[in-house]
Design a protein around this motif. Structure first.
Motif, PDB file in Angstrom:
ATOM      1  N   GLY A 381       0.807  -1.216   0.000  1.00  0.00           N
ATOM      2  CA  GLY A 381       0.000   0.000   0.000  1.00  0.00           C
ATOM      3  C   GLY A 381       0.831   1.252   0.000  1.00  0.00           C
ATOM      4  N   LEU A 382       1.909   1.252  -0.791  1.00  0.00           N
ATOM      5  CA  LEU A 382       2.777   2.427  -0.869  1.00  0.00           C
ATOM      6  C   LEU A 382       2.497   3.196  -2.154  1.00  0.00           C
ATOM      7  CD1 LEU A 382       6.194   0.857   0.253  1.00  0.00           C
ATOM      8  CD2 LEU A 382       4.458   1.997   1.671  1.00  0.00           C
ATOM      9  N   PRO A 383       2.580   4.526  -2.099  1.00  0.00           N
ATOM     10  CA  PRO A 383       2.398   5.315  -3.320  1.00  0.00           C
ATOM     11  C   PRO A 383       3.627   5.177  -4.209  1.00  0.00           C
ATOM     12  CG  PRO A 383       2.977   6.732  -1.474  1.00  0.00           C
ATOM     13  CD  PRO A 383       2.817   5.355  -0.913  1.00  0.00           C
ATOM     14  N   PRO A 384       3.492   5.339  -5.515  1.00  0.00           N
ATOM     15  CA  PRO A 384       2.306   5.796  -6.242  1.00  0.00           C
ATOM     16  C   PRO A 384       1.538   4.648  -6.899  1.00  0.00           C
ATOM     17  CG  PRO A 384       4.204   6.009  -7.663  1.00  0.00           C
ATOM     18  CD  PRO A 384       4.684   5.339  -6.410  1.00  0.00           C
ATOM     19  N   LEU A 385       1.405   3.502  -6.234  1.00  0.00           N
ATOM     20  CA  LEU A 385       0.755   2.339  -6.833  1.00  0.00           C
ATOM     21  C   LEU A 385      -0.709   2.263  -6.419  1.00  0.00           C
ATOM     22  CD1 LEU A 385       3.939   1.030  -5.914  1.00  0.00           C
ATOM     23  CD2 LEU A 385       3.105  -0.202  -7.920  1.00  0.00           C
ATOM     24  N   GLY A 386      -1.470   1.475  -7.188  1.00  0.00           N
ATOM     25  CA  GLY A 386      -2.898   1.401  -6.927  1.00  0.00           C
ATOM     26  C   GLY A 386      -3.239   0.829  -5.576  1.00  0.00           C
ATOM     27  N   GLY A 387      -2.376  -0.054  -5.061  1.00  0.00           N
ATOM     28  CA  GLY A 387      -2.636  -0.620  -3.747  1.00  0.00           C
ATOM     29  C   GLY A 387      -2.705   0.426  -2.661  1.00  0.00           C
ATOM     30  N   PHE A 388      -1.985   1.536  -2.814  1.00  0.00           N
ATOM     31  CA  PHE A 388      -2.041   2.621  -1.840  1.00  0.00           C
ATOM     32  C   PHE A 388      -3.440   3.220  -1.782  1.00  0.00           C
ATOM     33  CE2 PHE A 388      -1.845   7.242  -1.171  1.00  0.00           C
ATOM     34  CZ  PHE A 388      -1.367   7.272   0.133  1.00  0.00           C
ATOM     35  N   ILE A 389      -4.051   3.431  -2.938  1.00  0.00           N
ATOM     36  CA  ILE A 389      -5.369   4.071  -2.975  1.00  0.00           C
ATOM     37  C   ILE A 389      -6.416   3.168  -2.327  1.00  0.00           C
ATOM     38  CG2 ILE A 389      -7.143   5.023  -4.480  1.00  0.00           C
ATOM     39  CD1 ILE A 389      -4.981   5.637  -6.509  1.00  0.00           C
ATOM     40  N   SER A 390      -6.417   1.893  -2.686  1.00  0.00           N
ATOM     41  CA  SER A 390      -7.442   1.013  -2.123  1.00  0.00           C
ATOM     42  C   SER A 390      -7.220   0.792  -0.633  1.00  0.00           C
ATOM     43  CB  SER A 390      -7.466  -0.326  -2.871  1.00  0.00           C
ATOM     44  OG  SER A 390      -6.202  -0.940  -2.881  1.00  0.00           O
ATOM     45  N   LYS A 391      -5.941   0.787  -0.173  1.00  0.00           N
ATOM     46  CA  LYS A 391      -5.692   0.679   1.264  1.00  0.00           C
ATOM     47  C   LYS A 391      -6.207   1.919   1.999  1.00  0.00           C
ATOM     48  CE  LYS A 391      -1.884   1.844   3.116  1.00  0.00           C
ATOM     49  NZ  LYS A 391      -0.484   1.992   3.584  1.00  0.00           N
ATOM     50  N   GLU A 392      -5.988   3.090   1.419  1.00  0.00           N
ATOM     51  CA  GLU A 392      -6.497   4.314   2.038  1.00  0.00           C
ATOM     52  C   GLU A 392      -8.025   4.303   2.098  1.00  0.00           C
ATOM     53  OE1 GLU A 392      -4.224   7.286   2.927  1.00  0.00           O
ATOM     54  OE2 GLU A 392      -3.292   5.312   3.164  1.00  0.00           O
ATOM     55  N   MET A 393      -8.654   3.799   1.040  1.00  0.00           N
ATOM     56  CA  MET A 393     -10.110   3.717   1.039  1.00  0.00           C
ATOM     57  C   MET A 393     -10.599   2.752   2.117  1.00  0.00           C
ATOM     58  SD  MET A 393     -10.622   3.569  -3.112  1.00  0.00           S
ATOM     59  CE  MET A 393     -12.414   3.530  -3.110  1.00  0.00           C
TER      60      MET A 393
END
Length: 936
Positions: A381-393
């Protein structure tokens, strides 16, 4: 047509792969990759319409009386999952080309993979819950075969059995839940069910429906406490792991929860159970993954954790949480498939998956390391990857969720899970690729070729693009799929890396910071954790299975003693008890219908029947004579059918009698000539009383039915519609191949299975204890020196073409006159049996061109193809059609598609008879050979 193509492409490719198993590896990859790529192309042609709000659908009547139709639809949720299944499937096929060794049977591997792909696409596109169950259960077989593909390895066999046991048990629960769901909603069509949420939730069946469906979903998606099968499924080849555990098998349970969300969510039961199971699974899986050393084990437990995250979000019951779950489904498929492929590359190049023996790979395998680090960063869940966005959500939704009045409980636990997820992801990236090299004893690994690198590179690129341009790449699809899950309007979606400083960002930063500290002190923490007592789920499962098997063996040993007499005694006693209870409750009295006087011939035949039956009982130990009297009984029964104007039954009875007697003559050759008496006088008297009670009861029941006045019913319908609806004047044959063709199809399938059972039972009969007993029996008998009398040989060879011609004639006339495929097959079998009896097995077997297995298989396939052909014209499965044609010199004649079905029936019957004959002959040959070897 597009939806039918999507469903059929993988199955057609699987069949082609089986047929082309001797072709080159490139041909196999072309067939499998072409099917997946073709499916993606078909999907792209429909994507615009689906995202625009239209839902392509097709519905073909299959078994309308049961509510089961071939109902397919492509809404945004189905589009999302079908795209993942087909797209990642294509990449897995490419990856397998570089991963599998040259000696691996690629045709077998890819055919299993395509069967699984077809079943998963079927689940995604099903518009009927019963049809979804068909595809759901279909996934179990190819997944079992894929996990156990390396069947020479004990861990692969055990992993396959464990996966089948757990997911199969959940599948049984799901069947019950779906049936109850359809009953509560009043329909098995998904669109109708989803529109009747209030009706379903108000039903007294709702608690049972929810628990049963959740059991099916949780077992398939490896949720705690059903999680333990998934790590042991890692014994499969890496392409299988990359496919089954990123986009397909384990996602089936998540898909089911999302598909039924409108009708099951929104209740306290749903929130408590689904949220709790997802949250516990997420933390547990992440915690275990942090301390595993095998790369695939780390990824397996991380998959369990990530699946728990999706389940938890769906359990929250809000539209925003659903959107987060949908977006994470897409992210997880990208980075997890890439990570499994990366682990496969490392194993392929270094020969180990133990992270303790690996390190410093970034300097030796820079391209592989780059892909692994980026994929692991997405999982962390690290930026700038998509996993970061879904983890934040996910963290944002957990921050707004209270449990039992506790506002901090869910966000704290979710942050803990995010912390552990970041820790195991960072460990995978850092310990594997940086630091000192620990592979000095191995040849220096290097980056592999394009076939192994390209598929994970595409997936990592997708994971990166989902972070850099989420709205452009996935916004419309995620919004549409989320609306399809919730049944509401499309949400106002804003996917971006930066949403300002908010609680989710602070929770995320804290989780990553603690994860870095945890990674720094990993060795000390791991040592402390290792000292803690912890139950092993696999060991508990093995103990439970061992105890269950032991108890069932004891019970089976008591109930299923090797005594046919005991089985028949229990069977008849139960039947007599049930019949007596019905007679006492409802009364069974004869009617006033006038009877037909018995003619002298009928009386003589009845006396002969009774006398032959008594003779069989009196001389039961003289088997040859008993067989002769049995044939008398069969002939009398055939004459009775003729007298009662049932020529079809008479022909069938005669043919069955001849085939049975001939096969039993061969079987007598393998039995002792003077068997011992097994029953005393008391037992024989008891059995006689039971037999008399059963026979008299059955006779009285037949008498009461035949003396009652005729009533309009199913038989009258068949009589009135035989010609108009089936195109034939022979009501019996039209009923078998048209009106009740599905029953007949089931019967020939059972007959084929019986033939295979005969093969399996007699195959080892000349070996071991059975072989010694057989040789002892044979040594007591004397054989005639003239085994093949010339007169008999010549007569049967002259009769063969005539008998085949008669059988062919009976087959062609069966639709309008007495005959048909079953009777014709028996005539064919008699003709072939005569050749074996007259000329011997060796002479006949060398001249045989088609094997028994092929006959049975082709017969079943012909019957299936006939039934499927009707679906192409919008008619229910196995619907027949007919027409009248004219040819010069021949004149007018009728053709019916039921003739093709009848051909399948004939092939299965001939195959089953030949299977029994061949095995009896083989046993005799092997016994004779063993006698010769012993004498030598």
């Amino acid at each position: 047509m597009a939806l039918l193509t999507l469903i059929s492409l993988p199955f057609v490719a699987a069949i082609l792969l089986a047929l082309a198993r001797h072709a080159t590896r490139g041909v196999h990859m072309l067939i499998a990759g072409g099917a997946s790529a073709g499916g993606v192309a078909v999907l792209l042609t429909q994507a615009g319409a689906v995202l625009a709000g239209r839902t392509p659908a097709v519905r073909i009547a299959w078994l309308p009386a049961l509510g089961l139709d071939l109902s397919l639809w492509l809404d945004p949720l189905a589009l999302l999952f079908a795209a993942l299944i087909l797209g990642i499937g294509f990449l897995v096929v490419l990856y397998a080309q570089g991963y599998l060794k040259k000696e691996e049977p690629t045709a077998r591997f890819l055919s299993f993979l395509l069967l699984f792909q077809g079943a998963m696409v079927g689940i995604a596109l099903s518009g009927n819950v019963l049809l979804m169950l068909v595809f759901w259960e279909l996934t179990s077989l190819p997944s079992f075969l894929l996990i156990g593909f390396w069947r020479d390895r004990a861990e692969a066999r055990q992993g396959a059995r464990m996966a089948l046991t757990i997911t199969g048990g959940g599948g049984l629960a799901l069947i019950a839940g779906m049936v109850l769901l359809g009953k509560a909603a009043g329909s098995y069509e998904l669109a109708t069910i989803l529109s009747r949420a209030a009706q379903v939730q108000a039903s007294p069946l709702f608690p049972a429906i929810l628990l049963l469906i959740l059991a099916g979903a949780f077992t398939k998606s490896a949720q705690f406490p059903f999680h333990f099968w998934l790590p042991h499924a890692m014994a499969a080849p890496t392409p299988v792991s990359a496919y089954l555990h990123s986009a397909t098998m384990v996602k089936a349970g998540v898909f089911l929860l999302a598909r039924l969300w409108p009708v099951l969510a929104g209740t306290e039961w749903w929130f408590v159970i689904v949220t709790a199971v997802g949250l516990v699974t997420m933390i547990f899986g992440a915690g275990v993954a942090l301390f595993r050393h095998d790369l695939k084990a780390i990824l397996a437990y991380s998959t369990i954790s990530q699946l728990g995250l999706m389940v938890m979000l769906l359990g929250f019951g809000t539209a925003a949480a659903v959107t987060a779950a949908v977006f994470h489904i897409l992210n997880h498929a990208a980075f997890k498939a890439a990570l499994f492929m990366h682990a496969g590359i490392v194993d392929h190049e270094t020969g180990t998956r133990d992270i303790r023996r690996l390190g410093g790979l970034a300097a030796l395998m820079p391209l592989t390391a780059t892909l692994g680090v980026l994929a692991a960063a997405a999982m962390a869940g690290l930026p700038p990857l998509g996993g970061f966005i879904s983890k934040e959500m996910m963290l944002e939704q957990s921050a707004h969720t209270a449990w039992a009045g506790q506002a901090l409980l869910v966000p704290v636990l979710a942050t803990l899970a995010a912390l552990l997820s970041a820790a195991y992801s960072l460990r995978y990236a850092v310990a594997l690729h940086f630091g000192a090299r620990r592979t000095a004893a191995m040849a220096a690994p290097h980056d592999p070729g394009a076939l192994l690198l390209a598929p994970p590179a595409v997936l990592v690129g997708l994971a990166l693009a989902l972070g850099l341009a989420p709205m452009t790449l996935a916004g419309p699809l995620v919004a549409a799929a989320s609306a399809a899950v919730t049944g509401a309007t499309r949400p106002a979606l804003h996917l971006a890396l930066w949403h300002g400083v908010n609680p989710a960002l602070l929770m995320s930063l804290g989780a990553v910071a603690v994860a870095v500290l945890l990674l720094w002190r990993h060795a000390a923490v791991a040592a402390a954790v290792a000292r803690l007592p912890a139950p092993d789920a696999k060991r508990l499962f093995d103990r439970g299975m061992t105890a269950a098997v032991g108890a069932l063996r004891q019970l089976s040993g008591r109930l299923h003693a090797a005594s046919l007499q005991r089985y028949l005694t229990v069977l008849f006693l139960v039947a007599i008890a049930l019949g007596s209870e019905a007679a006492l409750r409802f009364g069974i009295t004869p009617g006033a219908r006038a009877t037909t006087p018995a003619s002298p011939v009928a009386i003589v035949a009845w006396v002969a029947l009774v006398a032959a039956t008594g003779a069989v009982l009196a001389i039961d130990r003289r088997r040859y004579l008993a067989l002769i009297f049995l044939s008398v009984i069969g002939v009398v029964m055939a004459l009775a059918f003729v007298h009662l104007s049932a020529p079809d039954l008479a022909l069938t009875q005669i043919a069955v009698e001849v085939v049975t007697i001939l096969l039993m003559l061969l079987a007598l050759h393998l039995l002792p000539g003077n068997p011992p008496r097994l029953s005393g006088v008391t037992r024989r008297a008891r059995d006689g009383l039971i037999a008399a009670a059963g026979g008299l009861g059955t006779g009285w029941l037949a008498w009461t039915i035949m003396t009652r006045p005729e009533r309009a019913g199913v038989s009258r319908f068949h009589w009135d519609n035989s010609y108009a609806g089936g195109g034939g004047t022979n009501v019996v044959n039209v009923t078998l191949v048209d009106f009740r063709a599905f029953d007949t199809f089931g019967e020939i399938t059972v007959l084929g299975i019986a033939g295979l059972a005969i093969y399996a039972l007699l195959e080892p009969a000349a070996h071991g204890v059975a072989g010694r007993r057989l040789r002892q029996w044979r040594s007591r008998d004397r054989f005639s020196p003239e085994r093949h009398p010339m007169m008999f040989v010549m007569a049967t060879r002259l009769l063969l073409p005539l008998a085949l011609l008669v059988g062919f004639y009976i087959f062609l006339r069966g639709h309008n006159q007495p005959g048909g495929g079953f009777i014709a097959a028996l005539v064919f079998s008699i003709a072939i049996l005569q050749q074996y009896l007259a000329s011997g097995f060796d002479w006949t077997d060398v001249r045989r061109r088609i094997g028994e297995h092929q006959l049975i298989a082709s017969g079943v396939l012909i019957a299936v193809a006939t039934g499927l052909g009707s679906l192409l014209f919008g008619a229910p499965f196995l619907t027949s059609s007919f027409g009248h044609f004219h040819l010069p010199l021949i004149g007018d004649f009728e053709l019916a598609t039921a003739m093709l079905f009848d051909l399948g029936v004939a092939a299965v019957v001939v195959g089953a008879v030949m299977m029994a004959l061949a095995q009896l002959a083989h046993v005799a040959q092997r016994a004779a050979k063993n006698d010769g070897d012993a004498a030598a």
